[in-house]
Design a protein around this motif. Sequence first.
Motif, PDB file in Angstrom:
ATOM      1  N   GLU A 313      -1.034 -12.759  13.018  1.00 37.28           N
ATOM      2  CA  GLU A 313      -0.362 -13.998  12.183  1.00 37.28           C
ATOM      3  C   GLU A 313      -1.469 -14.344  11.118  1.00 37.28           C
ATOM      4  OE1 GLU A 313       1.461 -17.297  13.717  1.00 37.28           O
ATOM      5  OE2 GLU A 313       2.872 -16.162  15.284  1.00 37.28           O
ATOM      6  N   PRO A 314      -1.008 -14.230   9.904  1.00 40.53           N
ATOM      7  CA  PRO A 314      -1.958 -14.832   8.842  1.00 40.53           C
ATOM      8  C   PRO A 314      -2.123 -16.410   8.764  1.00 40.53           C
ATOM      9  CG  PRO A 314       0.262 -14.210   7.964  1.00 40.53           C
ATOM     10  CD  PRO A 314       0.215 -13.825   9.554  1.00 40.53           C
ATOM     11  N   ALA A 315      -2.999 -16.765   8.037  1.00 42.38           N
ATOM     12  CA  ALA A 315      -3.085 -18.161   7.871  1.00 42.38           C
ATOM     13  C   ALA A 315      -1.950 -18.671   7.052  1.00 42.38           C
ATOM     14  CB  ALA A 315      -4.450 -18.712   7.419  1.00 42.38           C
ATOM     15  N   PRO A 316      -1.290 -20.007   7.297  1.00 40.84           N
ATOM     16  CA  PRO A 316      -0.162 -20.295   6.461  1.00 40.84           C
ATOM     17  C   PRO A 316      -0.382 -20.402   5.081  1.00 40.84           C
ATOM     18  CG  PRO A 316      -1.330 -22.122   7.756  1.00 40.84           C
ATOM     19  CD  PRO A 316      -2.118 -21.159   8.168  1.00 40.84           C
ATOM     20  N   ASP A 317      -1.541 -20.743   4.546  1.00 41.28           N
ATOM     21  CA  ASP A 317      -1.504 -20.879   3.416  1.00 41.28           C
ATOM     22  C   ASP A 317      -2.837 -20.160   2.402  1.00 41.28           C
ATOM     23  OD1 ASP A 317      -3.671 -22.422   4.079  1.00 41.28           O
ATOM     24  OD2 ASP A 317      -3.154 -24.403   3.098  1.00 41.28           O
ATOM     25  N   ALA A 318      -3.258 -19.221   3.081  1.00 39.45           N
ATOM     26  CA  ALA A 318      -4.177 -18.238   2.562  1.00 39.45           C
ATOM     27  C   ALA A 318      -3.706 -16.843   1.961  1.00 39.45           C
ATOM     28  CB  ALA A 318      -5.427 -18.164   3.782  1.00 39.45           C
ATOM     29  N   PRO A 319      -4.596 -16.206   1.107  1.00 43.21           N
ATOM     30  CA  PRO A 319      -4.254 -14.855   0.677  1.00 43.21           C
ATOM     31  C   PRO A 319      -4.284 -14.041   1.972  1.00 43.21           C
ATOM     32  CG  PRO A 319      -5.700 -15.546  -0.849  1.00 43.21           C
ATOM     33  CD  PRO A 319      -5.870 -16.564   0.457  1.00 43.21           C
ATOM     34  N   ILE A 320      -3.112 -12.770   1.835  1.00 46.75           N
ATOM     35  CA  ILE A 320      -3.372 -12.062   2.886  1.00 46.75           C
ATOM     36  C   ILE A 320      -3.713 -10.700   2.375  1.00 46.75           C
ATOM     37  CG2 ILE A 320      -1.676 -10.338   4.321  1.00 46.75           C
ATOM     38  CD1 ILE A 320       0.507 -12.704   3.880  1.00 46.75           C
ATOM     39  N   ALA A 321      -5.142 -10.534   2.883  1.00 42.15           N
ATOM     40  CA  ALA A 321      -5.840  -9.338   2.466  1.00 42.15           C
ATOM     41  C   ALA A 321      -5.880  -8.094   3.565  1.00 42.15           C
ATOM     42  CB  ALA A 321      -7.294  -9.926   2.266  1.00 42.15           C
ATOM     43  N   LEU A 322      -5.575  -7.128   3.048  1.00 42.40           N
ATOM     44  CA  LEU A 322      -5.498  -5.888   3.972  1.00 42.40           C
ATOM     45  C   LEU A 322      -6.383  -4.704   3.471  1.00 42.40           C
ATOM     46  CD1 LEU A 322      -1.744  -6.199   4.702  1.00 42.40           C
ATOM     47  CD2 LEU A 322      -3.491  -6.890   6.243  1.00 42.40           C
ATOM     48  N   PRO A 323      -7.650  -4.777   3.547  1.00 39.67           N
ATOM     49  CA  PRO A 323      -8.335  -3.844   2.822  1.00 39.67           C
ATOM     50  C   PRO A 323      -7.886  -2.249   3.722  1.00 39.67           C
ATOM     51  CG  PRO A 323      -9.829  -5.804   3.637  1.00 39.67           C
ATOM     52  CD  PRO A 323      -8.515  -5.809   4.125  1.00 39.67           C
ATOM     53  N   GLY A 324      -7.766  -1.415   2.874  1.00 41.10           N
ATOM     54  CA  GLY A 324      -7.264  -0.015   3.363  1.00 41.10           C
ATOM     55  C   GLY A 324      -6.015   0.140   3.627  1.00 41.10           C
ATOM     56  N   ALA A 325      -5.255  -0.813   3.261  1.00 42.71           N
ATOM     57  CA  ALA A 325      -3.774  -0.641   3.613  1.00 42.71           C
ATOM     58  C   ALA A 325      -3.003   0.544   3.020  1.00 42.71           C
ATOM     59  CB  ALA A 325      -2.843  -1.934   2.836  1.00 42.71           C
ATOM     60  N   PRO A 326      -2.553   1.214   3.867  1.00 45.40           N
ATOM     61  CA  PRO A 326      -1.815   2.853   3.363  1.00 45.40           C
ATOM     62  C   PRO A 326      -0.779   2.666   2.870  1.00 45.40           C
ATOM     63  CG  PRO A 326      -1.526   2.437   5.942  1.00 45.40           C
ATOM     64  CD  PRO A 326      -2.270   1.084   5.299  1.00 45.40           C
ATOM     65  N   GLY A 327      -0.490   3.582   2.037  1.00 43.35           N
ATOM     66  CA  GLY A 327       0.723   4.025   1.195  1.00 43.35           C
ATOM     67  C   GLY A 327       1.707   2.431   0.844  1.00 43.35           C
ATOM     68  N   THR A 328       2.938   2.515   1.343  1.00 38.16           N
ATOM     69  CA  THR A 328       3.745   1.587   1.002  1.00 38.16           C
ATOM     70  C   THR A 328       3.638   0.180   1.773  1.00 38.16           C
ATOM     71  OG1 THR A 328       5.150   2.267   2.694  1.00 38.16           O
ATOM     72  CG2 THR A 328       5.158   3.232   0.116  1.00 38.16           C
ATOM     73  N   LYS A 329       2.508  -0.039   2.501  1.00 36.32           N
ATOM     74  CA  LYS A 329       2.387  -1.190   3.257  1.00 36.32           C
ATOM     75  C   LYS A 329       2.317  -2.328   2.490  1.00 36.32           C
ATOM     76  CE  LYS A 329       1.259  -2.775   7.470  1.00 36.32           C
ATOM     77  NZ  LYS A 329       2.354  -2.466   8.629  1.00 36.32           N
ATOM     78  N   LEU A 330       1.784  -2.299   1.484  1.00 32.65           N
ATOM     79  CA  LEU A 330       1.873  -3.612   0.556  1.00 32.65           C
ATOM     80  C   LEU A 330       3.093  -3.952  -0.074  1.00 32.65           C
ATOM     81  CD1 LEU A 330      -1.635  -3.260  -1.537  1.00 32.65           C
ATOM     82  CD2 LEU A 330      -1.209  -4.778   0.474  1.00 32.65           C
ATOM     83  N   ALA A 331       4.034  -2.814  -0.323  1.00 28.84           N
ATOM     84  CA  ALA A 331       5.152  -3.079  -0.950  1.00 28.84           C
ATOM     85  C   ALA A 331       6.055  -3.782   0.370  1.00 28.84           C
ATOM     86  CB  ALA A 331       5.884  -1.680  -1.483  1.00 28.84           C
ATOM     87  N   ASP A 332       5.959  -3.212   1.489  1.00 34.76           N
ATOM     88  CA  ASP A 332       6.943  -3.707   2.501  1.00 34.76           C
ATOM     89  C   ASP A 332       6.588  -5.139   2.855  1.00 34.76           C
ATOM     90  OD1 ASP A 332       7.792  -1.212   2.859  1.00 34.76           O
ATOM     91  OD2 ASP A 332       6.493  -0.398   4.422  1.00 34.76           O
TER      92      ASP A 332
END
Length: 852
Positions: A313-332
């Motif tokens: 679970e991410p922090a409630p009010d912080a950016p969600i950083a996903l280094p190396g997120a593959p393919g369409t992960k960010l879009a999802d």
Amino acid sequence: MKPVGYSPVNRFDPEALFRPKTVVLSGGATALGARLRETLASAPFEGGIAETIGKTPSIDLALIADPPERVPAILARLSGKLRGAAIVYSDPPGLRAAAIAARVRVIGPHSFGLAVPGLGLNALLAHIAPKPGRVALLGQSPALARAVIDWAEPNGIGFSHIVGIGGNADIGFGRVLDHLARDPGTGPILLEIAGLRDPRLFLSAARAAARLRPIVALAPGARLADPSFTALAAFEAALARAGVLLTTSLGEFFAAAETLTRARPARGDRLAILGNSRGGCLLAADAALAAGVALATLAPETRRVLGMMIGAEPAPDAPIALPGAPGTKLADIAAMLAAAPEVGGVLVIHAPSGPADDAAIAGLIACAGAIKAPLLAAIPGETTGTAQRLRLAEAGVAAFATPEDAVSGFADLLRHRRIRAAARELPQSAVLDMAPDRESVAAVLASARAEDRATLTQAEAFAVLRAYGIEVLDSRIAATQDEVAEAAAAIGFPVVVKLSHPDLATARPEGSVALDLPDAASARAAAGMITARLRSRGEWPEDANFLVQRQIRRARELRIRVAEHIIVGPTIGFGPGGGDLGEVGRLAVDLPPLNLALANALVERAGAASILRLARGLGEAHRGAVEATLVRVSQLIVDWPDIAALDIDPLFATEHGASAASARITLRPAGERRAELVIAPYPAELAEAVELRGKRFLIRPIRPEDAEAHHRLFERLTPADVRFRFFSAVRALTPEQVVRMTEVDYGREIALIGVDQATGETAGVARLVRSDTDGTEGEFAVLVENAAKGVGLGSALMHRLIVWARREGVAEIVGQVLAANTPMLAFVRKLGFAVRRLPGEDDVVEVRLPLA
């Protein structure tokens, strides 16, 4: 009846200008003419292009490249042939007078031309041909227009129209905006404004257009013209009330254009940030906090779903950083965040990373098209990043080179959202919840006029404020030290003693105020000390008095300042008080009339969180009392055009209310008239209940909330009614048409509706739109549904429309009627209209009613 805005042959037809079929180039033998000929030939325009006026019976668009001295003669030759307008590229003296004499419309002088890329028409003085698209550009500077066209090419932006307004002698921003607001091929509109011939007409047209299209404006030189920035603030306030987003640099202009052209409107004011770069996400968060953009606080349910997607679970009010997120992960994840009600917009930061980039960019493109919240993308870098940004841009996604630029883009969406809301506010001519004592104000102003004074005394200024329900500190005017002591005892302690004199409206001598006086003796002594001090310096004004006031402890010091702006007229500034009178740069600005919603927005822009907040020794100021004071000041200014300037400083605000401690009011020179308010108030005074043959109707000006009722009225019309009103078999009104019909600017247009009191439904409407030149001609339309015919509703609406037109200075009402519409022709003849056939129009007649 023909829809308002229709123009037959031999009258100006905007459609002929902006979608021409026949073009004439005059002056082809000049160097400029040769350049235009080459430009025209290089574009795939399918209409006819001629270079001889005499052999062309009907001309839609004339391009005049002749030397300045020949222009009046060319315009005279176009008389009776020109359906659209002439573009004048040179700078002939007296162009407006020559155009009026020839009875033709012109764009110019010194226009850089016209382009309609969708038609293949390019008559611009530009180095490259603009591509077709949905953005419209209106401007006055050829160089800045070329810069915008050059910027658009690599950024994948095309144009529906580019219009060089030039010197704005005749057809200016107002008429062009009127057309673009109705053009289905136009989306966002970009304005570059160097000067305005008729600010009120421009703001009226801008307000109408901004209800349907995002508009971004650039005003070069606004700061240079007034280093205090008050002129810029006033112009920005006027544009905001019209729904137009003002920028002050070319970079801001491009960025706002990028955002409003591609991003959806902001759904809320909180931004969610995610990306494949931790550093990029943190930079975006820092930029958001610096810009006053709130980060989205994710709800527990949203965090649980995200936890299943990303493993924790991410922090409630912080950016969600996903280094190396593959393919369409960010879009999802972006799609999931966009569905959360607590998220107003989503910023995705994608640092180029290699082979997976293609899938990531494709995912963002698909996501942007599927979600309802705005999606902004920051793709840093140039070697790979430029290509990826262009790919996103071509797919209609707002893409930026840095996280900071993307955050600024979201801030632009929020600004646009706020000004659109402000533009929809329609304060009435009278918005107070109490009846002001206008007789008292009239007596004060008459006394000052009788004594040939332009500045009111402090006592007179306080009397004016009290007449409008504005609280004033308990005050007494005293002439002697003994009277000061008596006044202090009557008021109660502690008190303040100040020097009082009309000449102190703009400057108060040092040492002319005494604070914290605990008893009558100290008040008497303070008055003596002030007198001795100022006499010794030769600064004691003749006939000076003392002002004795109760001293308020622990209060916020605020300021309300009414001033005159050369373009937009009266302005209302609000912000912190207690400083130098000339220190006005910290004030937020708006225009009268204000209602409570607009006053609330003004207080917010002034920094409500800091100037009203709870602090050590200070309770939180009563915001409602401050906003009510702003509305009352606005009403005072609307009601009394004689008042040129008003300054309340300080306005003491506590948790209990707001009270004026000092007020300065200056009158205009006798006989000088204030320009009309550029924001026309809603004319609630025109509302009237009538009984017509046993049926009761409320006749009143139309409001935006009448949109649904207008839809239903159209649905109840017979096919014959529709054909007679719209000259065609219109099956349904588009949402844009309904907005245009129900959201009007009462400065140049009126739409009176008759509401059936039994059903609450709109039964009829009469509309009048003043011309865009001098406003002395108005074009009308009237419609009554079958169920309300025969009771006199149409006559009641038209009689009131005519009264309004006379009051507004309209000299003649004109309209077009189908020749087969015999009931309408009989109706207008009974009203006094003259009927005549139009040359070349067998099925249309023109009707006119002089109002002299």
